[in-house]
Design an enzyme around this catalytic site. Sequence first.
Site, mmCIF file in Angstrom:
data_model
loop_
_atom_site.group_PDB
_atom_site.id
_atom_site.type_symbol
_atom_site.label_atom_id
_atom_site.label_comp_id
_atom_site.label_asym_id
_atom_site.label_seq_id
_atom_site.Cartn_x
_atom_site.Cartn_y
_atom_site.Cartn_z
ATOM 1 N N ASP A 100 46.407 46.638 37.603
ATOM 2 C CA ASP A 100 45.259 46.029 36.922
ATOM 3 C C ASP A 100 44.520 47.217 36.070
ATOM 4 O O ASP A 100 44.933 48.364 35.965
ATOM 5 C CB ASP A 100 44.434 45.212 38.033
ATOM 6 C CG ASP A 100 43.748 46.121 38.829
ATOM 7 O OD1 ASP A 100 43.388 47.630 38.993
ATOM 8 O OD2 ASP A 100 43.071 45.579 39.793
ATOM 9 N N HIS A 157 43.611 49.945 39.061
ATOM 10 C CA HIS A 157 44.477 50.408 40.090
ATOM 11 C C HIS A 157 45.755 50.757 39.917
ATOM 12 O O HIS A 157 46.316 49.822 39.097
ATOM 13 C CB HIS A 157 44.054 49.430 41.450
ATOM 14 C CG HIS A 157 42.707 48.997 41.504
ATOM 15 N ND1 HIS A 157 41.913 47.761 41.288
ATOM 16 C CD2 HIS A 157 41.731 49.712 42.347
ATOM 17 C CE1 HIS A 157 40.735 48.056 41.673
ATOM 18 N NE2 HIS A 157 40.528 48.901 42.400
ATOM 19 N N SER A 202 38.273 50.954 46.878
ATOM 20 C CA SER A 202 39.552 50.422 46.822
ATOM 21 C C SER A 202 40.713 51.091 46.742
ATOM 22 O O SER A 202 41.805 50.542 46.993
ATOM 23 C CB SER A 202 39.352 49.446 45.360
ATOM 24 O OG SER A 202 39.224 50.188 44.470
#
Length: 350
Positions: free
Chosen positions: A326, A329, A44
């Site tokens: 978040d 991340h 990610s």
Amino acid sequence: MEKKTCITFFCLMSFAVSTELVYGVQRPGEESVDRVKLFIFGDSYADTGNLPSSTSSSWKQPYGITFPGKPSGRFSDGRVLTDYIASFLGIRSPVPYEWKKLEEKWIETGMNFAYGGTGVFNTLVDQPNMTAQINFFQQLVQENVYTRNNLSSSSIVLVSLSGNDYGTYFAKNGSLEGLEAFTKSVIDQLVLNLKRVHGFGVQKVAVTGIGPLGCLPSITASTSYQNCSDTGNNVAQFHNQLLQQNLHRLNNETGASSVFVFLDLYSAFSSALKFKQNHPENLTFKNGLKPCCLGVNGEGSCGSVDKSGTKKYVVCENPKQSFFWDSIHPSDQGWHAVYSALKRSLPSLV
Ligand SMILES: *[C@@H]1O[C@H](CO)[C@@H](O)[C@H](O)[C@H]1NC(C)=O
Ligand SMILES: *[C@@H]1O[C@H](CO)[C@@H](O)[C@H](O)[C@H]1NC(C)=O
Ligand SMILES: *[C@@H]1O[C@H](CO)[C@@H](O)[C@H](O)[C@H]1NC(C)=O
Ligand SMILES: *[C@@H]1O[C@H](CO)[C@@H](O)[C@H](O)[C@H]1NC(C)=O
Ligand SMILES: *[C@@H]1O[C@H](CO)[C@@H](O)[C@H](O)[C@H]1NC(C)=O
Ligand SMILES: *[C@@H]1O[C@H](CO)[C@@H](O)[C@H](O)[C@H]1NC(C)=O
């Protein structure tokens, strides 16, 4: 997510349009033949939209609110590492593999094979591991979508491995005693992957180290985002040490000292996180380790809604003041700071 049915490449997807506007460095009349290409494998921190839009929070509000203004398949309020590296190389951010069209304009800057949540081994997320991602790439090479010439003349590989293998190890009740052996197995598999990618003819392979895992909001939440966990950070540092040793060895074996490049995310994250401490007067990263977007009352997470459609998350007033977007991340601004810190090692890519 809206799909548009325009004829030109410029409006295939709304996010691709915006990305093109920001990173549109395609100079008029420039030949596309030797255009720099970037191929990305990993998770990610690098995924720009490969996860399914039906299920992934990266395609839901409030992801993407800073850039391009709506969800774009990135785990950020804006850009991720891939976008900053692409901008450094002066190219449009490569198309996600899942969105590719095998036309020159789509593929000339490379392709992004990274899937959020994945690792070198299978993780708790049912998505292609790094081996499978490289298989996708190999398939395109076999189909001559990218020739050996394309790959050896001007291509760069970015590998992002950020810790999902370790998350899975601990979630499956791996012991601290077994961690050293597990780390070695992760590095061994990563090295196999790197050699395989290099085998396609690519002359530059950049690999991220793991960031300070113990400082992720998912870990520091239990201390009200005050203290990093030494255990988490040690996991990352041991991995990074082994990785760097192996990259030295690989560079030595290939006889060219700078094929494999280490991108030190640990130091880059750390210096960005120290910014607040060193410049308390500045509003940048005023929120310290606390993420901008987080679940309410210990339930939910960034982007989650309950059955009635009520938001189960809150978003901070100004995402630029948070290093973390978040619980896992960095924010757009966070990645910008990481990128600024990494810039010193990036020239060795070109
Ligand atoms: C690969 O290189 C050839 C010339 O060697 C060029 O015509 C072609 O456009 C390149 N492919 C891509 C995807 O850039
Ligand atoms: C990658 O995934 C495939 C399919 O699930 C699996 O067969 C393979 O063992 C995995 N590779 C590694 C290195 O874990
Ligand atoms: C984790 O593993 C240890 C030893 O292997 C075992 O004693 C313990 O019960 C396990 N814990 C859980 C939550 O499965
Ligand atoms: C954080 O660390 C400081 C200094 O080591 C300690 O005094 C404090 O109790 C810790 N806070 C939490 C919530 O663990
Ligand atoms: C690789 O390592 C050997 C032994 O340390 C050394 O003699 C050799 O010069 C190195 N080769 C390269 C390309 O760095
Ligand atoms: C503080 O932030 C402003 C912009 O937000 C920037 O121009 C300035 O250089 C920063 N100060 C320091 C010490 O970095």
